[in-house]
Design a protein around this motif. Structure first.
Motif, PDB file in Angstrom:
ATOM      1  N   ARG A  48       9.287   0.118  -5.516  1.00  0.00           N
ATOM      2  CA  ARG A  48       9.798   1.564  -5.382  1.00  0.00           C
ATOM      3  C   ARG A  48       9.506   2.212  -6.779  1.00  0.00           C
ATOM      4  O   ARG A  48       9.776   1.704  -7.921  1.00  0.00           O
ATOM      5  CB  ARG A  48      11.170   1.879  -5.222  1.00  0.00           C
ATOM      6  N   ASP A  49       8.501   3.472  -6.723  1.00  0.00           N
ATOM      7  CA  ASP A  49       8.137   4.011  -7.912  1.00  0.00           C
ATOM      8  C   ASP A  49       9.439   4.803  -8.504  1.00  0.00           C
ATOM      9  O   ASP A  49      10.353   5.164  -7.742  1.00  0.00           O
ATOM     10  CB  ASP A  49       6.715   4.909  -7.706  1.00  0.00           C
ATOM     11  N   PRO A  50       9.203   5.494  -9.689  1.00  0.00           N
ATOM     12  CA  PRO A  50      10.442   6.215 -10.161  1.00  0.00           C
ATOM     13  C   PRO A  50      10.871   7.602  -9.314  1.00  0.00           C
ATOM     14  O   PRO A  50      11.761   8.066  -9.462  1.00  0.00           O
ATOM     15  CB  PRO A  50      10.053   6.566 -11.676  1.00  0.00           C
ATOM     16  N   TRP A  51       9.997   7.828  -8.524  1.00  0.00           N
ATOM     17  CA  TRP A  51      10.115   9.077  -7.473  1.00  0.00           C
ATOM     18  C   TRP A  51      10.762   8.497  -6.106  1.00  0.00           C
ATOM     19  O   TRP A  51      10.752   9.349  -5.423  1.00  0.00           O
ATOM     20  CB  TRP A  51       8.814   9.795  -7.528  1.00  0.00           C
ATOM     21  N   GLY A  52      10.809   7.306  -5.954  1.00  0.00           N
ATOM     22  CA  GLY A  52      11.306   6.920  -4.732  1.00  0.00           C
ATOM     23  C   GLY A  52      10.331   6.487  -3.706  1.00  0.00           C
ATOM     24  O   GLY A  52      10.544   5.942  -2.607  1.00  0.00           O
ATOM     25  N   ASN A  53       8.913   6.563  -3.911  1.00  0.00           N
ATOM     26  CA  ASN A  53       7.952   6.245  -3.058  1.00  0.00           C
ATOM     27  C   ASN A  53       7.915   4.643  -3.163  1.00  0.00           C
ATOM     28  O   ASN A  53       7.955   4.119  -4.237  1.00  0.00           O
ATOM     29  CB  ASN A  53       6.827   6.673  -3.236  1.00  0.00           C
ATOM     30  N   GLU A  54       7.761   4.007  -1.689  1.00  0.00           N
ATOM     31  CA  GLU A  54       7.601   2.560  -1.630  1.00  0.00           C
ATOM     32  C   GLU A  54       6.114   2.160  -1.911  1.00  0.00           C
ATOM     33  O   GLU A  54       5.287   2.822  -0.993  1.00  0.00           O
ATOM     34  CB  GLU A  54       8.270   1.984  -0.641  1.00  0.00           C
ATOM     35  N   ILE A  55       5.849   1.165  -2.486  1.00  0.00           N
ATOM     36  CA  ILE A  55       4.349   0.598  -2.532  1.00  0.00           C
ATOM     37  C   ILE A  55       4.136  -0.591  -2.297  1.00  0.00           C
ATOM     38  O   ILE A  55       5.171  -1.493  -2.831  1.00  0.00           O
ATOM     39  CB  ILE A  55       3.883   0.886  -4.136  1.00  0.00           C
ATOM     40  N   ILE A  56       3.545  -0.866  -1.257  1.00  0.00           N
ATOM     41  CA  ILE A  56       3.400  -2.382  -0.817  1.00  0.00           C
ATOM     42  C   ILE A  56       2.012  -2.844  -1.224  1.00  0.00           C
ATOM     43  O   ILE A  56       1.134  -2.439  -1.002  1.00  0.00           O
ATOM     44  CB  ILE A  56       3.660  -2.555   0.706  1.00  0.00           C
ATOM     45  N   GLU A  87       1.694 -11.526  11.518  1.00  0.00           N
ATOM     46  CA  GLU A  87       0.845 -10.687  12.263  1.00  0.00           C
ATOM     47  C   GLU A  87      -0.196  -9.955  11.767  1.00  0.00           C
ATOM     48  O   GLU A  87      -1.068  -9.734  12.582  1.00  0.00           O
ATOM     49  CB  GLU A  87       1.890  -9.606  12.786  1.00  0.00           C
ATOM     50  N   PHE A  88      -0.204  -9.888  10.537  1.00  0.00           N
ATOM     51  CA  PHE A  88      -1.471  -9.069   9.976  1.00  0.00           C
ATOM     52  C   PHE A  88      -2.146 -10.102   8.950  1.00  0.00           C
ATOM     53  O   PHE A  88      -2.925  -9.419   7.920  1.00  0.00           O
ATOM     54  CB  PHE A  88      -1.238  -7.620   9.236  1.00  0.00           C
ATOM     55  N   ASN A  89      -1.813 -11.363   8.900  1.00  0.00           N
ATOM     56  CA  ASN A  89      -2.168 -12.307   7.917  1.00  0.00           C
ATOM     57  C   ASN A  89      -2.302 -11.842   6.259  1.00  0.00           C
ATOM     58  O   ASN A  89      -3.334 -12.062   5.950  1.00  0.00           O
ATOM     59  CB  ASN A  89      -3.477 -12.781   8.540  1.00  0.00           C
ATOM     60  N   GLY A  90      -1.091 -11.550   6.080  1.00  0.00           N
ATOM     61  CA  GLY A  90      -1.352 -11.049   4.628  1.00  0.00           C
ATOM     62  C   GLY A  90      -0.026 -11.342   3.691  1.00  0.00           C
ATOM     63  O   GLY A  90       1.095 -11.461   4.240  1.00  0.00           O
ATOM     64  N   PHE A  91      -0.122 -11.470   2.477  1.00  0.00           N
ATOM     65  CA  PHE A  91       0.744 -11.919   1.505  1.00  0.00           C
ATOM     66  C   PHE A  91       1.339 -10.427   0.932  1.00  0.00           C
ATOM     67  O   PHE A  91       0.274  -9.815   0.679  1.00  0.00           O
ATOM     68  CB  PHE A  91       0.201 -12.587   0.427  1.00  0.00           C
ATOM     69  N   ILE A  96       2.945   3.354   0.812  1.00  0.00           N
ATOM     70  CA  ILE A  96       1.443   3.192   0.792  1.00  0.00           C
ATOM     71  C   ILE A  96       1.421   1.808   0.638  1.00  0.00           C
ATOM     72  O   ILE A  96       2.101   0.994  -0.016  1.00  0.00           O
ATOM     73  CB  ILE A  96       0.788   4.066  -0.265  1.00  0.00           C
ATOM     74  N   TRP A  97       0.264   1.385   1.051  1.00  0.00           N
ATOM     75  CA  TRP A  97      -0.344   0.049   1.063  1.00  0.00           C
ATOM     76  C   TRP A  97      -1.502  -0.047   0.163  1.00  0.00           C
ATOM     77  O   TRP A  97      -2.522   0.736   0.473  1.00  0.00           O
ATOM     78  CB  TRP A  97      -0.390  -0.608   2.429  1.00  0.00           C
ATOM     79  N   ALA A 129       9.539   1.601 -12.526  1.00  0.00           N
ATOM     80  CA  ALA A 129       9.750   1.125 -11.099  1.00  0.00           C
ATOM     81  C   ALA A 129      10.821  -0.091 -10.886  1.00  0.00           C
ATOM     82  O   ALA A 129      11.197  -0.817 -11.759  1.00  0.00           O
ATOM     83  CB  ALA A 129       8.283   0.498 -10.595  1.00  0.00           C
ATOM     84  N   GLU A 130      11.124  -0.207  -9.453  1.00  0.00           N
ATOM     85  CA  GLU A 130      11.947  -1.105  -8.946  1.00  0.00           C
ATOM     86  C   GLU A 130      11.666  -2.091  -8.016  1.00  0.00           C
ATOM     87  O   GLU A 130      10.746  -1.630  -6.955  1.00  0.00           O
ATOM     88  CB  GLU A 130      13.413  -0.444  -8.550  1.00  0.00           C
ATOM     89  N   ILE A 131      11.511  -3.417  -8.363  1.00  0.00           N
ATOM     90  CA  ILE A 131      10.860  -4.191  -7.213  1.00  0.00           C
ATOM     91  C   ILE A 131      11.827  -4.391  -6.073  1.00  0.00           C
ATOM     92  O   ILE A 131      12.999  -4.399  -6.268  1.00  0.00           O
ATOM     93  CB  ILE A 131      10.679  -5.851  -8.070  1.00  0.00           C
ATOM     94  N   LEU A 132      11.233  -4.333  -5.052  1.00  0.00           N
ATOM     95  CA  LEU A 132      11.955  -4.276  -3.648  1.00  0.00           C
ATOM     96  C   LEU A 132      11.857  -5.639  -3.151  1.00  0.00           C
ATOM     97  O   LEU A 132      12.985  -6.137  -2.500  1.00  0.00           O
ATOM     98  CB  LEU A 132      11.006  -3.310  -2.764  1.00  0.00           C
ATOM     99  N   TRP A 133      10.817  -6.588  -3.370  1.00  0.00           N
ATOM    100  CA  TRP A 133      10.695  -7.899  -2.589  1.00  0.00           C
ATOM    101  C   TRP A 133       9.554  -8.406  -3.289  1.00  0.00           C
ATOM    102  O   TRP A 133       8.541  -7.844  -3.743  1.00  0.00           O
ATOM    103  CB  TRP A 133      10.698  -8.072  -1.315  1.00  0.00           C
ATOM    104  N   ARG A 134       9.538  -9.770  -3.206  1.00  0.00           N
ATOM    105  CA  ARG A 134       8.663 -10.491  -3.764  1.00  0.00           C
ATOM    106  C   ARG A 134       8.345 -11.643  -2.842  1.00  0.00           C
ATOM    107  O   ARG A 134       9.099 -12.065  -2.149  1.00  0.00           O
ATOM    108  CB  ARG A 134       8.775 -11.342  -5.162  1.00  0.00           C
ATOM    109  N   ASN A 135       6.941 -12.151  -2.840  1.00  0.00           N
ATOM    110  CA  ASN A 135       6.544 -13.368  -2.070  1.00  0.00           C
ATOM    111  C   ASN A 135       6.802 -13.417  -0.728  1.00  0.00           C
ATOM    112  O   ASN A 135       7.535 -14.277  -0.329  1.00  0.00           O
ATOM    113  CB  ASN A 135       6.997 -14.514  -2.842  1.00  0.00           C
ATOM    114  N   HIS A 136       6.143 -12.461   0.136  1.00  0.00           N
ATOM    115  CA  HIS A 136       6.272 -12.447   1.733  1.00  0.00           C
ATOM    116  C   HIS A 136       5.225 -12.581   2.225  1.00  0.00           C
ATOM    117  O   HIS A 136       3.893 -11.948   1.736  1.00  0.00           O
ATOM    118  CB  HIS A 136       7.212 -11.325   1.935  1.00  0.00           C
TER     119      HIS A 136
END
Length: 163
Positions: free
Chosen positions: A137-145, A128-132, A95-96, A117-124
């Motif tokens: 990843r939450d404790p249940w494995g879902n990815e949050i952007i 294409e969508f003009n966004g930082f 989810i974004w 939670a586990e950090i997947l990436w920082r500072n990207h």
């Protein structure tokens, strides 16, 4: 053409919806609405989407659901169906979330990590969508952007990855 079908809800899976509801309430400040507690939790971001002048529009924010992997409701069979656990491998829902002007990526990531939670990436930066963006990843494995708009002339710091 007819009016398009409308997306009304997205659910994340958890083996502990009550804990997941508390996690998202703490990390994003969303209302945790158990319906009923431990079975299904509706996360209510609150207020409405903002107009360009920062006043609230007539459009309410989308809600997010958290369902129990052991018995995802609704389902015609009150006992539910298999599988009854959180998926362990492979991709899961992503989810974004637009980071509010009065919040910060650092605060959100800090709260998320503090709660498992586990950090997947920082500072990207995604041109294409003009966004930082940053992600966890939450404790249940879902990815949050986490998303921030680049604006008219985005100034991308040198240490950011880009695509």
């Amino acid at each position: 053409m007819t009016y398009p079908n409308t997306l009304i809800f997205v659910d994340l899976t958890s083996d502990d919806p009550a804990a997941a509801g508390e996690f998202y309430a703490a990390v994003f400040g969303w209302e945790n609405d158990p319906r009923p507690k431990g079975v299904f939790h509706r996360m209510v971001p609150g207020q409405n989407f903002l107009n360009p002048d920062k006043s609230q529009s007539q459009i309410g924010n989308l809600h997010l659901g958290i369902h129990n992997a052991a018995n995802a409701r609704p389902h015609p069979d009150p006992e539910g169906v298999a599988p009854r656990q959180v998926a362990e491998t492979g991709r899961k829902a992503r989810i974004w979330v637009m980071v509010s002007d009065d919040d910060s990526v650092e605060r959100i990531l800090g709260e998320a990590v503090k709660r498992g939670a586990e950090i997947l990436w920082r500072n990207h930066f995604w041109a294409e969508f003009n966004g930082f963006n940053d992600a966890f990843r939450d404790p249940w494995g879902n990815e949050i952007i986490l998303w921030g708009k680049g604006g008219d002339s985005p100034q991308v710091p040198d240490d950011y990855t880009r695509e």
